[in-house]
Motif scaffolding. Structure first.
Motif, PDB file in Angstrom:
ATOM      1  N   PRO A  46       0.967  -1.305  -0.067  1.00  0.00           N
ATOM      2  CA  PRO A  46      -0.307   0.207   0.083  1.00  0.00           C
ATOM      3  C   PRO A  46       0.783   0.943  -0.362  1.00  0.00           C
ATOM      4  N   SER A  47       1.803   1.512   0.969  1.00  0.00           N
ATOM      5  CA  SER A  47       2.715   2.499   0.870  1.00  0.00           C
ATOM      6  C   SER A  47       3.260   2.604  -0.765  1.00  0.00           C
ATOM      7  N   PHE A  48       3.800   1.481  -1.262  1.00  0.00           N
ATOM      8  CA  PHE A  48       4.853   2.246  -2.160  1.00  0.00           C
ATOM      9  C   PHE A  48       3.810   2.142  -3.645  1.00  0.00           C
ATOM     10  N   ARG A  49       2.426   2.324  -3.770  1.00  0.00           N
ATOM     11  CA  ARG A  49       1.737   1.969  -4.133  1.00  0.00           C
ATOM     12  C   ARG A  49       1.081   4.286  -3.889  1.00  0.00           C
ATOM     13  N   SER A  50       1.403   4.661  -3.078  1.00  0.00           N
ATOM     14  CA  SER A  50       0.962   5.951  -3.373  1.00  0.00           C
ATOM     15  C   SER A  50       2.240   6.513  -3.614  1.00  0.00           C
ATOM     16  N   PHE A  51       3.760   5.852  -3.064  1.00  0.00           N
ATOM     17  CA  PHE A  51       4.967   6.430  -3.154  1.00  0.00           C
ATOM     18  C   PHE A  51       5.120   6.519  -5.006  1.00  0.00           C
ATOM     19  N   ILE A  52       4.430   5.386  -5.863  1.00  0.00           N
ATOM     20  CA  ILE A  52       4.294   5.092  -7.443  1.00  0.00           C
ATOM     21  C   ILE A  52       3.135   6.849  -8.075  1.00  0.00           C
ATOM     22  N   ALA A  53       2.718   7.070  -7.071  1.00  0.00           N
ATOM     23  CA  ALA A  53       0.851   7.606  -7.247  1.00  0.00           C
ATOM     24  C   ALA A  53       1.812   8.749  -7.612  1.00  0.00           C
ATOM     25  N   ASN A  54       2.345   9.144  -6.037  1.00  0.00           N
ATOM     26  CA  ASN A  54       3.430  10.688  -5.734  1.00  0.00           C
ATOM     27  C   ASN A  54       4.021  11.305  -7.045  1.00  0.00           C
ATOM     28  N   GLN A  55       5.003  10.045  -6.930  1.00  0.00           N
ATOM     29  CA  GLN A  55       5.662  10.363  -8.190  1.00  0.00           C
ATOM     30  C   GLN A  55       5.090  10.817  -9.315  1.00  0.00           C
ATOM     31  N   GLN A  56       4.206  10.101 -10.046  1.00  0.00           N
ATOM     32  CA  GLN A  56       2.944  10.055 -10.855  1.00  0.00           C
ATOM     33  C   GLN A  56       3.630  11.899 -11.249  1.00  0.00           C
ATOM     34  N   VAL A  57       2.388  12.307 -10.124  1.00  0.00           N
ATOM     35  CA  VAL A  57       1.431  13.229 -10.305  1.00  0.00           C
ATOM     36  C   VAL A  57       3.274  14.650  -9.990  1.00  0.00           C
ATOM     37  N   LYS A  58       3.889  14.182  -9.500  1.00  0.00           N
ATOM     38  CA  LYS A  58       4.887  14.919  -9.113  1.00  0.00           C
ATOM     39  C   LYS A  58       5.544  15.487 -11.005  1.00  0.00           C
ATOM     40  N   THR A  59       5.816  13.781 -11.786  1.00  0.00           N
ATOM     41  CA  THR A  59       6.284  13.933 -12.751  1.00  0.00           C
ATOM     42  C   THR A  59       5.596  14.498 -13.868  1.00  0.00           C
ATOM     43  N   ALA A  60       4.117  14.845 -14.117  1.00  0.00           N
ATOM     44  CA  ALA A  60       3.729  15.388 -15.030  1.00  0.00           C
ATOM     45  C   ALA A  60       3.814  16.533 -14.389  1.00  0.00           C
ATOM     46  N   SER A  61       3.527  17.136 -13.091  1.00  0.00           N
ATOM     47  CA  SER A  61       3.736  18.706 -12.936  1.00  0.00           C
ATOM     48  C   SER A  61       4.464  19.640 -13.178  1.00  0.00           C
ATOM     49  N   TYR A  62       5.858  18.875 -13.025  1.00  0.00           N
ATOM     50  CA  TYR A  62       7.012  19.507 -13.518  1.00  0.00           C
ATOM     51  C   TYR A  62       7.241  19.689 -14.626  1.00  0.00           C
ATOM     52  N   ASP A  63       6.786  18.505 -15.529  1.00  0.00           N
ATOM     53  CA  ASP A  63       6.831  18.488 -17.078  1.00  0.00           C
ATOM     54  C   ASP A  63       5.597  19.710 -17.511  1.00  0.00           C
ATOM     55  N   LEU A  64       4.425  19.715 -16.612  1.00  0.00           N
ATOM     56  CA  LEU A  64       4.174  21.087 -17.463  1.00  0.00           C
ATOM     57  C   LEU A  64       4.784  22.174 -16.758  1.00  0.00           C
ATOM     58  N   LEU A  65       5.510  22.582 -15.872  1.00  0.00           N
ATOM     59  CA  LEU A  65       6.150  23.443 -15.612  1.00  0.00           C
ATOM     60  C   LEU A  65       7.160  24.183 -16.794  1.00  0.00           C
ATOM     61  N   ALA A  66       7.899  22.865 -16.915  1.00  0.00           N
ATOM     62  CA  ALA A  66       8.925  23.067 -18.206  1.00  0.00           C
ATOM     63  C   ALA A  66       8.078  23.651 -18.986  1.00  0.00           C
ATOM     64  N   ALA A  67       7.229  22.925 -19.677  1.00  0.00           N
ATOM     65  CA  ALA A  67       6.503  22.992 -20.565  1.00  0.00           C
ATOM     66  C   ALA A  67       5.834  24.782 -20.768  1.00  0.00           C
ATOM     67  N   LEU A  68       5.234  25.478 -19.969  1.00  0.00           N
ATOM     68  CA  LEU A  68       4.654  26.696 -19.267  1.00  0.00           C
ATOM     69  C   LEU A  68       6.338  27.372 -19.386  1.00  0.00           C
ATOM     70  N   ASN A  69       7.594  27.249 -18.618  1.00  0.00           N
ATOM     71  CA  ASN A  69       8.334  28.165 -19.296  1.00  0.00           C
ATOM     72  C   ASN A  69       9.332  27.238 -20.403  1.00  0.00           C
ATOM     73  N   PHE A  70       8.920  26.797 -20.971  1.00  0.00           N
ATOM     74  CA  PHE A  70       9.633  26.520 -22.261  1.00  0.00           C
ATOM     75  C   PHE A  70       9.425  27.706 -23.460  1.00  0.00           C
ATOM     76  N   ALA A  71       7.431  27.304 -23.179  1.00  0.00           N
ATOM     77  CA  ALA A  71       6.259  28.348 -24.071  1.00  0.00           C
ATOM     78  C   ALA A  71       7.173  29.873 -24.189  1.00  0.00           C
ATOM     79  N   ARG A  72       7.152  30.291 -22.436  1.00  0.00           N
ATOM     80  CA  ARG A  72       7.271  31.844 -22.334  1.00  0.00           C
ATOM     81  C   ARG A  72       7.869  32.063 -22.993  1.00  0.00           C
ATOM     82  N   SER A  73       9.637  31.346 -22.525  1.00  0.00           N
ATOM     83  CA  SER A  73      10.717  31.705 -23.476  1.00  0.00           C
ATOM     84  C   SER A  73      10.815  31.722 -24.246  1.00  0.00           C
ATOM     85  N   GLU A  74      10.414  30.833 -25.388  1.00  0.00           N
ATOM     86  CA  GLU A  74      10.316  31.074 -26.827  1.00  0.00           C
ATOM     87  C   GLU A  74       8.925  31.999 -27.300  1.00  0.00           C
ATOM     88  N   ALA A  75       7.783  32.743 -26.543  1.00  0.00           N
ATOM     89  CA  ALA A  75       7.361  33.527 -27.253  1.00  0.00           C
ATOM     90  C   ALA A  75       8.473  34.568 -26.783  1.00  0.00           C
TER      91      ALA A  75
END
Length: 152
Positions: free
Chosen positions: A30-59
């Motif tokens: 159970p705690s490992f499942r929670s760890f994986i879920a948190n890592q997926q959310v963290k990865t997606a949010s950091y990737d989206l943040l990177a995309a937004l920063n990249f887009a602003r820089s490119e604009a």
């Protein structure tokens, strides 16, 4: 007279060891499942943040509008950064995530600000994980924050 020394494990010792390993594994899942879920959310949010920063820089660099948009209007399918010149970069969303009722695109103007002049946020969540929110303020800066547990 001495007996022959024992070499190896008895069947009973082996069975007890395997039983203990099985009990520990059942407790850890159970705690490992929670760890994986948190890592997926963290990865997606950091990737989206990177995309937004990249887009602003490119604009700013290209002196033209650059858009970060959900693929097929659904963040779960991923997102892409586009300009007048076409697709600049594409990201896949990791795992089965929930992006809630978030806007489906952000357009950065050549001055680095977001079109429409309003702040907005994208919520990234998955059951058993901590919600992360990518906030985009009126000046175009993107920031990441946490906001409690996801429901479900």
């Amino acid at each position: 007279m001495r007996g022959v020394p024992s070499r190896g494990f008895t069947l009973v010792e082996l069975m007890v060891t395997l039983a203990l390993i099985a009990i520990l594994a059942v407790m850890a899942v159970p705690s490992f499942r929670s760890f994986i879920a948190n890592q997926q959310v963290k990865t997606a949010s950091y990737d989206l943040l990177a995309a937004l920063n990249f887009a602003r820089s490119e604009a700013i660099k290209r002196n033209q509008d650059v858009t970060v948009a959900a693929v097929d209007d659904d963040w779960v399918a991923g997102w892409e950064v586009t300009s007048e010149d076409g697709v600049l970069k594409v990201w896949d969303a990791p795992g089965d995530l929930d992006f809630g009722d978030s806007p489906t695109s952000f357009t950065y103007l050549p001055n680095g600000r977001v079109s429409g002049g309003l702040s907005a946020a994208v919520s990234v969540c998955k059951s058993e994980a901590t919600r992360r929110i990518v906030n985009v303020d009126m000046s175009g800066h993107a920031r990441l924050s946490r906001s409690g547990a996801c429901s479900g």
